[in-house]
Motif scaffolding. Structure first.
Motif, PDB file in Angstrom:
ATOM      1  N   SER A  31     -11.426  26.605  -5.743  1.00 35.49           N
ATOM      2  CA  SER A  31     -11.926  25.269  -5.408  1.00 35.49           C
ATOM      3  C   SER A  31     -13.035  25.332  -4.369  1.00 35.49           C
ATOM      4  N   TYR A  32     -13.987  26.208  -4.601  1.00 35.46           N
ATOM      5  CA  TYR A  32     -15.148  26.352  -3.743  1.00 35.46           C
ATOM      6  C   TYR A  32     -16.389  25.980  -4.516  1.00 35.46           C
ATOM      7  N   THR A  33     -17.274  25.213  -3.874  1.00 36.24           N
ATOM      8  CA  THR A  33     -18.610  25.001  -4.399  1.00 36.24           C
ATOM      9  C   THR A  33     -19.497  26.096  -3.837  1.00 36.24           C
ATOM     10  N   MET A  34     -20.281  26.703  -4.712  1.00 33.28           N
ATOM     11  CA  MET A  34     -21.203  27.752  -4.297  1.00 33.28           C
ATOM     12  C   MET A  34     -22.620  27.253  -4.472  1.00 33.28           C
ATOM     13  N   GLY A  35     -23.475  27.661  -3.556  1.00 33.14           N
ATOM     14  CA  GLY A  35     -24.861  27.248  -3.648  1.00 33.14           C
ATOM     15  C   GLY A  35     -25.798  28.386  -3.321  1.00 33.14           C
ATOM     16  N   TRP A  36     -27.000  28.272  -3.844  1.00 32.82           N
ATOM     17  CA  TRP A  36     -28.074  29.208  -3.502  1.00 32.82           C
ATOM     18  C   TRP A  36     -29.225  28.405  -2.884  1.00 32.82           C
ATOM     19  N   PHE A  37     -29.731  28.935  -1.792  1.00 29.15           N
ATOM     20  CA  PHE A  37     -30.891  28.360  -1.114  1.00 29.15           C
ATOM     21  C   PHE A  37     -31.909  29.467  -0.919  1.00 29.15           C
ATOM     22  N   ARG A  38     -33.132  29.115  -0.586  1.00 32.52           N
ATOM     23  CA  ARG A  38     -34.145  30.131  -0.303  1.00 32.52           C
ATOM     24  C   ARG A  38     -35.084  29.638   0.791  1.00 32.52           C
ATOM     25  N   GLN A  39     -35.651  30.603   1.480  1.00 33.08           N
ATOM     26  CA  GLN A  39     -36.596  30.286   2.539  1.00 33.08           C
ATOM     27  C   GLN A  39     -37.790  31.213   2.432  1.00 33.08           C
ATOM     28  N   ALA A  40     -38.928  30.634   2.142  1.00 32.98           N
ATOM     29  CA  ALA A  40     -40.178  31.380   2.072  1.00 32.98           C
ATOM     30  C   ALA A  40     -40.800  31.439   3.466  1.00 32.98           C
TER      31      ALA A  40
END
Length: 125
Positions: A31-40
């Motif tokens: 019951s975990y939401t996973m996310g991907w983010f990025r920083q240029a």
């Protein structure tokens, strides 16, 4: 708290592919939401993709049709398959997680509790 470790970053030519992995350790559950983010360089961190505990998925418009997020609950791992990479995809990519049984998705940095250390993705022209 969950420890997240990303891997799979590297240098690739434009048009190529990479698959990022995010392994979770600690108090994990499905019951975990996973996310991907990025920083240029010189830019704020931005949302890339998210997958909820019910496999509800959202993508940033900039990656729709090119990136695919998925998860393997048995391995406590989330993935980001990146195809047709562009120079503008160059960034440090971060995995994030939060425990939630909400049926929606989370697309804001502030929605997430646990973060990985990041993995560098460099796309050359």
């Amino acid at each position: 708290q969950v420890e997240l470790v990303e891997s799979g970053g590297g240098l690739v030519q434009a048009g190529g592919s990479l698959r990022l992995s995010c392994a979770a350790a600690g108090r994990t559950s499905s019951s975990y939401t996973m996310g991907w983010f990025r920083q240029a360089p010189g830019k704020d961190r931005e949302f890339v993709a998210t997958i909820s505990w019910t496999d509800r998925i959202r993508y940033a418009d900039s990656v729709k049709g090119r990136f695919t997020i998925s998860r393997d609950n048995a391995k406590n791992t989330a993935y980001l398959q990146m195809n047709s990479l562009k120079v503008e995809d160059t960034a440090v990519y971060y995995c994030a997680a939060r425990s939630s049984t909400w049926l929606g998705t989370y697309e804001e940095e502030s929605d997430y509790v646990d973060w990985g250390q990041g993995t560098q993705v460099t796309v050359s022209s």
